[in-house]
Write a protein that holds these residues in place. Structure first.
Motif, mmCIF file in Angstrom:
data_model
loop_
_atom_site.group_PDB
_atom_site.id
_atom_site.type_symbol
_atom_site.label_atom_id
_atom_site.label_comp_id
_atom_site.label_asym_id
_atom_site.label_seq_id
_atom_site.Cartn_x
_atom_site.Cartn_y
_atom_site.Cartn_z
ATOM 1 N N CYS A 125 0.831 -1.213 0.000
ATOM 2 C CA CYS A 125 0.000 0.000 0.000
ATOM 3 C C CYS A 125 0.863 1.260 0.000
ATOM 4 O O CYS A 125 0.580 2.228 -0.721
ATOM 5 C CB CYS A 125 -0.924 -0.002 1.214
ATOM 6 S SG CYS A 125 -2.183 -1.304 1.192
ATOM 7 N N LEU A 126 1.914 1.253 0.812
ATOM 8 C CA LEU A 126 2.813 2.407 0.856
ATOM 9 C C LEU A 126 3.587 2.541 -0.456
ATOM 10 O O LEU A 126 3.884 3.652 -0.907
ATOM 11 C CB LEU A 126 3.773 2.279 2.039
ATOM 12 C CG LEU A 126 3.129 2.424 3.426
ATOM 13 C CD1 LEU A 126 4.127 2.089 4.519
ATOM 14 C CD2 LEU A 126 2.577 3.835 3.627
ATOM 15 N N LYS A 134 1.438 4.285 -2.881
ATOM 16 C CA LYS A 134 1.433 5.718 -2.582
ATOM 17 C C LYS A 134 2.708 6.378 -3.084
ATOM 18 O O LYS A 134 2.671 7.474 -3.663
ATOM 19 C CB LYS A 134 1.293 5.918 -1.067
ATOM 20 C CG LYS A 134 1.042 7.357 -0.655
ATOM 21 C CD LYS A 134 -0.337 7.811 -1.091
ATOM 22 C CE LYS A 134 -0.655 9.203 -0.597
ATOM 23 N NZ LYS A 134 -1.987 9.665 -1.058
ATOM 24 N N ILE A 165 7.293 6.801 5.933
ATOM 25 C CA ILE A 165 6.114 7.645 6.157
ATOM 26 C C ILE A 165 6.490 9.124 6.157
ATOM 27 O O ILE A 165 5.806 9.951 5.539
ATOM 28 C CB ILE A 165 5.431 7.246 7.480
ATOM 29 C CG1 ILE A 165 4.875 5.821 7.358
ATOM 30 C CG2 ILE A 165 4.321 8.224 7.835
ATOM 31 C CD1 ILE A 165 4.531 5.172 8.677
ATOM 32 N N LEU A 209 7.089 10.141 2.539
ATOM 33 C CA LEU A 209 5.877 10.240 1.724
ATOM 34 C C LEU A 209 5.000 11.421 2.140
ATOM 35 O O LEU A 209 4.381 12.079 1.296
ATOM 36 C CB LEU A 209 5.064 8.947 1.825
ATOM 37 C CG LEU A 209 5.673 7.689 1.203
ATOM 38 C CD1 LEU A 209 4.753 6.499 1.427
ATOM 39 C CD2 LEU A 209 5.915 7.888 -0.291
ATOM 40 N N ARG A 236 0.330 11.610 8.245
ATOM 41 C CA ARG A 236 1.663 11.192 8.692
ATOM 42 C C ARG A 236 1.617 10.681 10.133
ATOM 43 O O ARG A 236 2.135 9.600 10.439
ATOM 44 C CB ARG A 236 2.645 12.363 8.586
ATOM 45 C CG ARG A 236 4.057 11.994 9.045
ATOM 46 C CD ARG A 236 5.057 13.106 8.766
ATOM 47 N NE ARG A 236 4.775 14.312 9.529
ATOM 48 C CZ ARG A 236 4.371 15.462 9.001
ATOM 49 N NH1 ARG A 236 4.196 15.572 7.700
ATOM 50 N NH2 ARG A 236 4.144 16.517 9.766
ATOM 51 N N TRP A 283 -0.313 7.332 10.315
ATOM 52 C CA TRP A 283 0.458 6.200 9.802
ATOM 53 C C TRP A 283 1.547 5.789 10.795
ATOM 54 O O TRP A 283 1.780 4.592 11.023
ATOM 55 C CB TRP A 283 1.091 6.546 8.453
ATOM 56 C CG TRP A 283 0.342 6.052 7.260
ATOM 57 C CD1 TRP A 283 -0.218 6.795 6.264
ATOM 58 C CD2 TRP A 283 0.084 4.686 6.914
ATOM 59 N NE1 TRP A 283 -0.820 5.996 5.324
ATOM 60 C CE2 TRP A 283 -0.647 4.688 5.694
ATOM 61 C CE3 TRP A 283 0.381 3.461 7.504
ATOM 62 C CZ2 TRP A 283 -1.070 3.517 5.065
ATOM 63 C CZ3 TRP A 283 -0.042 2.286 6.881
ATOM 64 C CH2 TRP A 283 -0.759 2.318 5.678
#
Length: 311
Positions: free
Chosen positions: A142-143, A146, A194, A197, A207, A210
């Motif tokens: 999933c990350l 992104k 995180i 991103l 942020r 997560w």
């Protein structure tokens, strides 16, 4: 166990432990509506359904999105609109503020489905080690999606290398198959990804959420994998008793942050969300004093090999 669960299930069901249909699982039908029919407080409902008030509050917010009805299980459009009606929402907000109030009959509450284990529940304990690996790989995927969308794959990979994490994101969408050690290192260093991103202040809320999700997953997965009771007690035995609720709340947060149900199709994610793994952890710990991690497939296989060698 062949022919039970997954794509080859003879009855078209998805799970080893429950009667969830494959078609419902693929549709991401994770939620349902609880209608109050007796004198109950919200706290009592949460205890009965292994949920937290935080989870209900989050789910209630999530269900106001345009595609929310598609994720409801066995719920009519009319009932869904009753949930969202102003009068019902006002009552629900009052109960969220004071969970000890007796709720009015007919109040509609959104909940995560809690599915009873009535298939092979005694014979097939979930392997917490595999649950950790598969769920962590899902999170990484999933990350990675992104990172690709934000064109930050190269930046993320550089940061991971700097931290000594042997994980590389790619531009292509695909499921990850990292081993346990790689997954463990990633979870410990997930904040690096995180922060990369979600460096823009506009994403500050995502942020922080997560980072909280990964810290919680680190703690809860460590407890799930733990194989010795004294070590489990050192981690915090009381947290272990609340683990079923915390797991379900955690998976709900992941659904909200990721947003795309198609990325969350694994048996283990299902088992964490609908309560199977939490229930197995709790039951074995409370009834028998056995950590679920002691029943991991690799541990049982090692014991089988040892016994074979002793013959």
């Amino acid at each position: 166990m062949y022919g039970i669960g997954g794509m080859t299930d003879k009855e078209g069901k998805f799970c080893l432990h429950c009667n969830e249909l494959l078609k419902d699982h693929k549709a991401g039908k994770y939620f349902e509506i609880e209608t109050i029919v007796s004198n109950e407080t919200l706290s009592q409902v949460c205890e009965r359904l292994d949920m937290s008030t935080e989870g209900i509050k989050l789910l209630n917010r999530m269900l106001k999105s345009p595609d929310a009805f598609e994720r409801m299980f066995d719920t009519s459009e009319g009932e869904f609109q009753e949930l969202l009606a102003e009068e019902n929402q006002t009552r629900l907000q009052n109960y969220l503020q004071d969970p000890e109030l007796i709720m009015e009959m007919g109040t509609k509450i959104p909940v995560i489905r809690l599915i009873e284990m009535d298939r092979c529940s005694g014979e097939a304990a979930c392997c917490s080690f595999h649950a950790f690996i598969r769920t962590t790989n899902m999170i990484i995927g999933c990350l990675q999606e992104k990172a690709a969308q934000m064109r930050k794959v190269a930046t993320v990979n550089f940061q991971l290398q700097e931290q000594g994490v042997n994980v590389q994101f790619t531009e292509k969408s695909h499921s990850r198959k990292l081993n346990g050690e790689q997954c463990d290192r990633f979870v410990k260093k997930a904040s690096v990804v995180i922060n990369t991103l979600y460096s823009d202040p506009a994403y500050a809320d995502d942020r922080e959420r997560w980072i909280g999700v990964m810290e919680e997953w680190d703690l809860l997965s460590t407890m799930l994998k733990c194989q010795e009771l004294d070590k489990l007690e050192n981690l915090d035995f009381q947290i272990g008793l609340t683990l079923p609720v915390r797991l379900r709340t955690l998976m709900l947060n992941i659904i909200d942050l990721v947003g795309d149900p198609s990325l969350m199709q694994s048996f283990y994610f299902h088992s964490l969300l609908v309560g199977h793994i939490g229930q197995q952890f709790y039951d074995r710990l409370v009834q028998y004093g056995i950590p679920l991690g002691l029943l991991n497939i690799n541990i049982l296989e090692d014991l089988r090999i040892c016994k074979s060698n002793q013959r």
